[in-house]
Design a protein around this motif. Structure first.
Motif, PDB file in Angstrom:
ATOM      1  N   ALA A 143       0.825  -1.215   0.000  1.00  0.00           N
ATOM      2  CA  ALA A 143       0.000   0.000   0.000  1.00  0.00           C
ATOM      3  C   ALA A 143       0.859   1.266   0.000  1.00  0.00           C
ATOM      4  CB  ALA A 143      -0.937  -0.001   1.206  1.00  0.00           C
ATOM      5  N   VAL A 144       2.061   1.183   0.537  1.00  0.00           N
ATOM      6  CA  VAL A 144       2.982   2.318   0.513  1.00  0.00           C
ATOM      7  C   VAL A 144       3.944   2.199  -0.673  1.00  0.00           C
ATOM      8  CG1 VAL A 144       4.770   3.572   1.795  1.00  0.00           C
ATOM      9  CG2 VAL A 144       2.815   2.578   3.019  1.00  0.00           C
ATOM     10  N   GLY A 145       4.456   1.000  -0.897  1.00  0.00           N
ATOM     11  CA  GLY A 145       5.477   0.794  -1.919  1.00  0.00           C
ATOM     12  C   GLY A 145       5.028   1.029  -3.337  1.00  0.00           C
ATOM     13  N   VAL A 146       3.854   0.559  -3.697  1.00  0.00           N
ATOM     14  CA  VAL A 146       3.388   0.689  -5.084  1.00  0.00           C
ATOM     15  C   VAL A 146       3.121   2.159  -5.452  1.00  0.00           C
ATOM     16  CG1 VAL A 146       1.553   0.070  -6.719  1.00  0.00           C
ATOM     17  CG2 VAL A 146       2.572  -1.696  -5.276  1.00  0.00           C
ATOM     18  N   PRO A 147       2.423   2.940  -4.620  1.00  0.00           N
ATOM     19  CA  PRO A 147       2.261   4.359  -4.967  1.00  0.00           C
ATOM     20  C   PRO A 147       3.599   5.117  -5.032  1.00  0.00           C
ATOM     21  CG  PRO A 147       0.625   3.733  -3.349  1.00  0.00           C
ATOM     22  CD  PRO A 147       1.583   2.581  -3.469  1.00  0.00           C
ATOM     23  N   THR A 153       8.849   6.700 -10.534  1.00  0.00           N
ATOM     24  CA  THR A 153       9.161   6.290 -11.905  1.00  0.00           C
ATOM     25  C   THR A 153       8.228   6.889 -12.948  1.00  0.00           C
ATOM     26  OG1 THR A 153       7.741   4.330 -11.766  1.00  0.00           O
ATOM     27  CG2 THR A 153      10.068   4.071 -11.102  1.00  0.00           C
ATOM     28  N   GLY A 154       7.098   7.451 -12.532  1.00  0.00           N
ATOM     29  CA  GLY A 154       6.113   7.958 -13.480  1.00  0.00           C
ATOM     30  C   GLY A 154       5.249   6.861 -14.085  1.00  0.00           C
ATOM     31  N   MET A 155       5.296   5.657 -13.515  1.00  0.00           N
ATOM     32  CA  MET A 155       4.467   4.549 -14.016  1.00  0.00           C
ATOM     33  C   MET A 155       2.998   4.811 -13.729  1.00  0.00           C
ATOM     34  SD  MET A 155       6.337   1.079 -12.722  1.00  0.00           S
ATOM     35  CE  MET A 155       7.952   0.596 -13.268  1.00  0.00           C
ATOM     36  N   SER A 156       2.151   4.221 -14.561  1.00  0.00           N
ATOM     37  CA  SER A 156       0.722   4.229 -14.278  1.00  0.00           C
ATOM     38  C   SER A 156       0.458   3.232 -13.149  1.00  0.00           C
ATOM     39  CB  SER A 156      -0.061   3.814 -15.517  1.00  0.00           C
ATOM     40  OG  SER A 156       0.208   2.446 -15.807  1.00  0.00           O
TER      41      SER A 156
END
Length: 194
Positions: A143-147, A153-156
């Motif tokens: 929940a913290v790492g993915v956002p 990185t600018g990933m979607s």
């Protein structure tokens, strides 16, 4: 002391079974940070992802569960602060707060606190409760790492989930299985010695 009072004492975590002192708590915090840093060096690159599979998530959850919320928070806080300040003990000997995977380190700090609080309520004493505790801890890390991965990185969202969550689910299941065996077994061993 009877077996039941040792193995099912309310509010105790495994670290509480050591003689209480300030030196014990400092040693646990420093040792927990060092264990997490060592476990981070067990790193396997994931094709297409800036985040490797490491042993640090297992160490962070184990530290939180065995030490309790306060000491788990302090151990992972020390790990995060020293790594952000330049100590090369994040995955693959890296350091700093600007990396794409630093959000997972912050998530581990929160997860160690959560699983430590749950362990104080007996969540590490049976296989099923330990499984639930590890799942919740892992969910906090993601929940913290993915956002954070998205922001760094600018990933979607879908790309970040594909690069920073999906490839790690099998490994996390294996880590949870290890914890499901180790933590309840440790309580049983302590109970036999009591």
């Amino acid at each position: 002391m009877s077996t039941a009072s040792v193995s099912f004492q309310p509010g105790a975590v495994l670290a509480d079974l050591l003689p209480a002192s300030r030196v014990r708590d400092i040693a646990l915090v420093v040792g927990g940070a060092a264990l997490t840093g060592l476990a981070a060096q067990i790193a396997v690159p994931v094709p297409g992802s800036p985040v490797p599979v490491t042993g640090q998530t297992f160490a962070a959850l184990l530290v939180g569960t065995a030490f309790g919320a306060r000491r788990g928070f302090l151990a992972l806080g020390l790990y995060a602060l020293l790594g952000a300040a330049g100590m090369p003990w994040f995955a693959n000997g890296t350091s700093g707060a600007s990396g794409a995977s630093f959000g997972y380190v912050l998530g581990m700090l929160l997860a160690a606190t959560l699983v430590g609080a749950l362990a104080r309520r007996g969540a590490d004493r049976s296989v099923l409760r330990t499984a639930g505790t590890m799942v919740l801890g892992s969910a906090v890390i993601y929940a913290v790492g993915v956002p954070y991965l998205m922001a760094a990185t600018g990933m979607s969202l879908s790309a970040a989930v594909a690069a920073g969550l999906t490839p790690f689910l099998i490994g996390d299941a294996l880590k949870a299985a290890l914890a499901m065996g180790a933590l309840p077994a440790a309580w049983k061993l302590v109970g036999r010695r009591g």
